[in-house]
Design a protein around this motif. Structure first.
Motif, PDB file in Angstrom:
ATOM      1  N   GLY A 122     116.594 106.500  64.864  1.00 21.48           N
ATOM      2  CA  GLY A 122     117.339 106.124  66.056  1.00 21.48           C
ATOM      3  C   GLY A 122     118.550 105.281  65.724  1.00 21.48           C
ATOM      4  O   GLY A 122     118.805 104.935  64.569  1.00 21.48           O
ATOM      5  N   ALA A 123     119.304 104.965  66.762  1.00 22.62           N
ATOM      6  CA  ALA A 123     120.578 104.266  66.561  1.00 22.62           C
ATOM      7  C   ALA A 123     120.693 103.062  67.475  1.00 22.62           C
ATOM      8  O   ALA A 123     120.202 103.060  68.602  1.00 22.62           O
ATOM      9  N   GLY A 124     121.346 102.040  66.964  1.00 20.23           N
ATOM     10  CA  GLY A 124     121.722 100.870  67.747  1.00 20.23           C
ATOM     11  C   GLY A 124     123.216 100.637  67.581  1.00 20.23           C
ATOM     12  O   GLY A 124     123.984 101.582  67.395  1.00 20.23           O
ATOM     13  N   THR A 125     123.624  99.372  67.609  1.00 24.76           N
ATOM     14  CA  THR A 125     125.049  99.045  67.586  1.00 24.76           C
ATOM     15  C   THR A 125     125.319  97.930  66.584  1.00 24.76           C
ATOM     16  O   THR A 125     124.533  96.988  66.456  1.00 24.76           O
ATOM     17  N   ILE A 126     126.442  98.049  65.882  1.00 28.43           N
ATOM     18  CA  ILE A 126     126.920  96.954  65.032  1.00 28.43           C
ATOM     19  C   ILE A 126     127.424  95.849  65.952  1.00 28.43           C
ATOM     20  O   ILE A 126     128.328  96.075  66.753  1.00 28.43           O
ATOM     21  N   GLY A 127     126.839  94.674  65.845  1.00 31.98           N
ATOM     22  CA  GLY A 127     127.290  93.566  66.683  1.00 31.98           C
ATOM     23  C   GLY A 127     128.609  93.003  66.199  1.00 31.98           C
ATOM     24  O   GLY A 127     129.599  92.980  66.923  1.00 31.98           O
ATOM     25  N   LEU A 128     128.635  92.557  64.941  1.00 33.28           N
ATOM     26  CA  LEU A 128     129.812  91.907  64.377  1.00 33.28           C
ATOM     27  C   LEU A 128     129.917  92.241  62.894  1.00 33.28           C
ATOM     28  O   LEU A 128     128.909  92.504  62.231  1.00 33.28           O
ATOM     29  N   VAL A 129     131.134  92.214  62.376  1.00 36.06           N
ATOM     30  CA  VAL A 129     131.342  92.234  60.928  1.00 36.06           C
ATOM     31  C   VAL A 129     131.344  90.776  60.467  1.00 36.06           C
ATOM     32  O   VAL A 129     132.065  89.942  61.023  1.00 36.06           O
ATOM     33  N   VAL A 130     130.524  90.472  59.474  1.00 34.60           N
ATOM     34  CA  VAL A 130     130.296  89.079  59.072  1.00 34.60           C
ATOM     35  C   VAL A 130     130.463  88.944  57.563  1.00 34.60           C
ATOM     36  O   VAL A 130     130.570  89.932  56.833  1.00 34.60           O
ATOM     37  N   ILE A 131     130.459  87.700  57.113  1.00 36.26           N
ATOM     38  CA  ILE A 131     130.491  87.382  55.689  1.00 36.26           C
ATOM     39  C   ILE A 131     129.190  86.672  55.329  1.00 36.26           C
ATOM     40  O   ILE A 131     128.782  85.714  55.999  1.00 36.26           O
ATOM     41  N   ASP A 132     128.529  87.160  54.288  1.00 41.36           N
ATOM     42  CA  ASP A 132     127.319  86.524  53.766  1.00 41.36           C
ATOM     43  C   ASP A 132     127.743  85.263  53.004  1.00 41.36           C
ATOM     44  O   ASP A 132     128.413  85.348  51.972  1.00 41.36           O
ATOM     45  N   LYS A 133     127.370  84.108  53.504  1.00 44.07           N
ATOM     46  CA  LYS A 133     127.790  82.843  52.893  1.00 44.07           C
ATOM     47  C   LYS A 133     127.174  82.637  51.518  1.00 44.07           C
ATOM     48  O   LYS A 133     127.682  81.845  50.715  1.00 44.07           O
ATOM     49  N   THR A 134     126.084  83.331  51.202  1.00 40.53           N
ATOM     50  CA  THR A 134     125.450  83.170  49.891  1.00 40.53           C
ATOM     51  C   THR A 134     126.150  83.976  48.808  1.00 40.53           C
ATOM     52  O   THR A 134     126.036  83.653  47.625  1.00 40.53           O
ATOM     53  N   THR A 135     126.864  85.029  49.198  1.00 39.92           N
ATOM     54  CA  THR A 135     127.528  85.886  48.215  1.00 39.92           C
ATOM     55  C   THR A 135     129.028  86.025  48.449  1.00 39.92           C
ATOM     56  O   THR A 135     129.754  86.445  47.545  1.00 39.92           O
ATOM     57  N   GLY A 136     129.497  85.716  49.667  1.00 43.69           N
ATOM     58  CA  GLY A 136     130.897  85.922  50.013  1.00 43.69           C
ATOM     59  C   GLY A 136     131.255  87.355  50.322  1.00 43.69           C
ATOM     60  O   GLY A 136     132.425  87.680  50.511  1.00 43.69           O
ATOM     61  N   LYS A 137     130.257  88.242  50.418  1.00 43.63           N
ATOM     62  CA  LYS A 137     130.527  89.663  50.633  1.00 43.63           C
ATOM     63  C   LYS A 137     130.442  90.013  52.116  1.00 43.63           C
ATOM     64  O   LYS A 137     129.680  89.401  52.864  1.00 43.63           O
ATOM     65  N   PRO A 138     131.224  91.011  52.562  1.00 43.46           N
ATOM     66  CA  PRO A 138     131.179  91.411  53.975  1.00 43.46           C
ATOM     67  C   PRO A 138     129.939  92.231  54.292  1.00 43.46           C
ATOM     68  O   PRO A 138     129.387  92.925  53.430  1.00 43.46           O
ATOM     69  N   GLY A 139     129.519  92.148  55.546  1.00 43.34           N
ATOM     70  CA  GLY A 139     128.348  92.898  55.990  1.00 43.34           C
ATOM     71  C   GLY A 139     128.414  93.128  57.486  1.00 43.34           C
ATOM     72  O   GLY A 139     129.371  92.732  58.155  1.00 43.34           O
ATOM     73  N   ILE A 140     127.388  93.766  58.012  1.00 40.24           N
ATOM     74  CA  ILE A 140     127.285  94.004  59.445  1.00 40.24           C
ATOM     75  C   ILE A 140     126.047  93.301  59.981  1.00 40.24           C
ATOM     76  O   ILE A 140     125.021  93.220  59.307  1.00 40.24           O
ATOM     77  N   LEU A 141     126.163  92.818  61.207  1.00 35.66           N
ATOM     78  CA  LEU A 141     125.057  92.134  61.880  1.00 35.66           C
ATOM     79  C   LEU A 141     124.605  92.981  63.056  1.00 35.66           C
ATOM     80  O   LEU A 141     125.414  93.430  63.866  1.00 35.66           O
ATOM     81  N   SER A 142     123.305  93.216  63.125  1.00 34.55           N
ATOM     82  CA  SER A 142     122.713  93.909  64.265  1.00 34.55           C
ATOM     83  C   SER A 142     121.292  93.396  64.426  1.00 34.55           C
ATOM     84  O   SER A 142     120.933  92.355  63.864  1.00 34.55           O
TER      85      SER A 142
END
Length: 522
Positions: A122-142
């Motif tokens: 199934g599918a949901g929605t990407i809430g926000l594009v975020v930065i992981d403070k532990t690595t500095g890498k971008p990610g998605i929050l859902s």
């Protein structure tokens, strides 16, 4: 003793400390009841209209008349002097099944508001594009139930889902699951974007950039950012704890009480069918209409959210449950992604992958000599969704270059490192020439150059066992780019191949056979 607290207007309202204490007492007193669905502080509803009165509210699956209750089941009218109201409403998390998903155009950049999910779940929605403070890498929050679920393992692939088909399509693979939470603070998960996945710190639809987060206030108006066709506005109608049922382990359902917001749309904000939530909206970000701050992440909606006669004297509008952003950011160690993060990633000194270079064409004018190393303008991103006619010509191989692959192989690694078997006869037959000259010396080494996980593929094996795509044409396009970009095919007189050259081919042997047919006859 207090009876009702009254807001001057239906707007932002601070909650008195005595109400918060009463909320905790009400939860301890009523949470063990079988029909309990939540308790919060919110507006009192009368005859389908929201009043200015603020009270404690107990949410139950079904309201029963007093004569149908035992004396011990009759609710008090007040808790610690605070008026208690009862709302008939039950809530559940929801995903959009693959069969019901709207088929939409593939979007080249990951943004908040686009659909996402696990393959086949199934599918949901990407809430926000975020930065992981532990690595500095971008990610998605859902949500947890969108990205993780009962079968979650670290590094599970996450899809940006835009098709009705639920089968794994490696072109949709945008991120890998990293961390998640499902507790009183919220229902959320983080997936780290693949290193070459293009992204923008914007929300789909309006291209809005969110620069800050904060707690919500009772009565404020929020806007939902979602791939749903009717992005809606709703007012914070209550704050408290809400009970939702989750599949926490395969085949095991459990109730979880989650702190969050109860959102209900206003009469002056038109919404189709009186609904603000649809399947697939789980994970959507709710943003303040005045400040633009992100305040909440949707986790579920009201079961059977249509207006019913049984609610004629109470609230008759569908509600949405959302958990607040700030506790999630704190627990998952996140912050909002910004254009500054994009600048750092796409700086002049950055090393670009083929995929990133291919997507960079969306960010510059066709008259410019070199693509801009910065992010693409949203208008270019929108224009890229429009199909453009292509003039395909068969070029000489000296014009070839390493291609920017848009498909990733889905391979199964053989357990004991067996090398591929070509099933060759002892005679110098055409099959021997294909198997030895084209397969062993050309195509198989080119596949290994692209991805070492192709080790162990067999000549007669079906292509679909190793590479998955929604359409055979996509597989054939991948193979044509691989062959045109590989030096393994230089020096044999082969011109550039086209995807159409492999139409109908379903095995690696048939691909080799088509290549052999394209070789010049001397």
């Amino acid at each position: 003793m207090a009876d009702l607290h009254t807001a001057d207007t239906i707007g932002k309202t601070a909650l008195p400390a005595d109400m918060k204490n009463a909320l905790q007492k009400a939860y301890q007193a009523f949470a063990n009841r079988s029909n309990f669905c939540g308790v919060d502080i919110g507006y009192r509803w009368r005859h389908g209209q929201r009043t200015k009165d603020i009270c404690l509210r107990l949410h139950v699956q079904r309201k029963l008349p007093i004569d149908a209750l035992l004396p011990s089941q009759v609710l008090p009218t007040h808790v610690d002097g605070i008026a208690l109201d009862v709302i008939e409403a039950a809530y559940q998390p929801s995903l959009e099944p693959g069969a019901a998903r709207r088929s939409t155009a593939r979007q080249p950049f990951t943004m908040g508001g686009l659909s996402c999910g696990r393959s086949g779940e199934g599918a949901g929605t990407i809430g926000l594009v975020v930065i992981d403070k532990t690595t500095g890498k971008p990610g998605i929050l859902s949500n947890w139930h969108v990205l993780a679920g009962p079968r979650a393992r670290c590094n599970d692939p996450i899809m940006q889902v835009e098709e009705r088909n639920d089968e794994f399509d490696p072109r949709n693979h945008i991120a890998n699951l990293k961390r998640w939470m499902l507790d009183r603070s919220g229902d959320a998960a983080l997936a780290e974007l693949l290193p070459d996945q293009p992204w923008l710190p914007l929300q789909f639809g309006g291209f809005d950039s969110i620069s800050s987060t904060r707690s919500a206030e009772l009565g404020e108006l929020l806007n939902k950012t979602s791939h749903s066709p009717n992005s809606a506005q709703a007012r914070v109608d209550g704050r408290g704890l809400y009970r939702l049922q989750y599949e926490t382990r395969p085949g095991m359902l459990e109730y979880r009480d989650i702190e969050g917001l109860n959102l209900v749309y206003d009469d002056d904000v038109p919404v189709d069918s009186g609904r603000v939530s649809f399947a697939g909206d789980s994970g959507s970000a709710w943003v303040s209409t005045t400040s633009g701050d992100a305040v909440a992440l949707q986790i579920g909606g009201e079961i059977g959210g249509q207006i019913t006669s049984s609610k004629a004297t109470g609230r008759n509008k569908q509600a949405v449950i959302a958990c607040e952003i700030e506790p999630i950011f704190e627990k998952l160690k996140l912050r909002l992604a910004s254009f500054e993060d994009l600048l750092i990633q796409n700086s002049q000194s950055a090393v670009f992958t083929h995929h990133q270079k291919a997507q960079a064409t969306f960010s510059h004018n066709a008259d410019e000599a070199t693509p801009s190393p910065l992010w693409p303008h949203p208008q270019h991103w929108a224009d890229s969704s429009t199909p453009q006619p292509q003039q395909i010509a068969r070029l000489e191989r000296h014009e070839t270059s390493t291609f920017g692959a848009q498909i990733v192989p889905m391979v199964r690694i053989l357990p004991n490192g067996r090398l591929p078997a070509a099933d060759l006869s002892s005679s110098r037959s055409r099959r021997y020439n294909i198997g030895h000259e084209i397969w062993q010396n050309r195509l198989y080494p080119a596949l290994l150059d692209y991805d070492p996980n192709f080790q162990g593929v067999f000549l007669d094996e079906a292509i679909a066992q190793r590479i998955s795509a929604a359409d055979d044409r996509n597989i054939h396009a991948f193979l044509s780019r691989l062959i045109n970009g590989s030096a393994r095919f230089d020096g044999i007189g082969l011109k550039q191949v086209l995807a159409s050259d492999f139409r109908g081919a379903t095995s690696y042997f048939q691909i080799c056979d088509r290549i052999e047919q394209l070789l010049p006859r001397f």
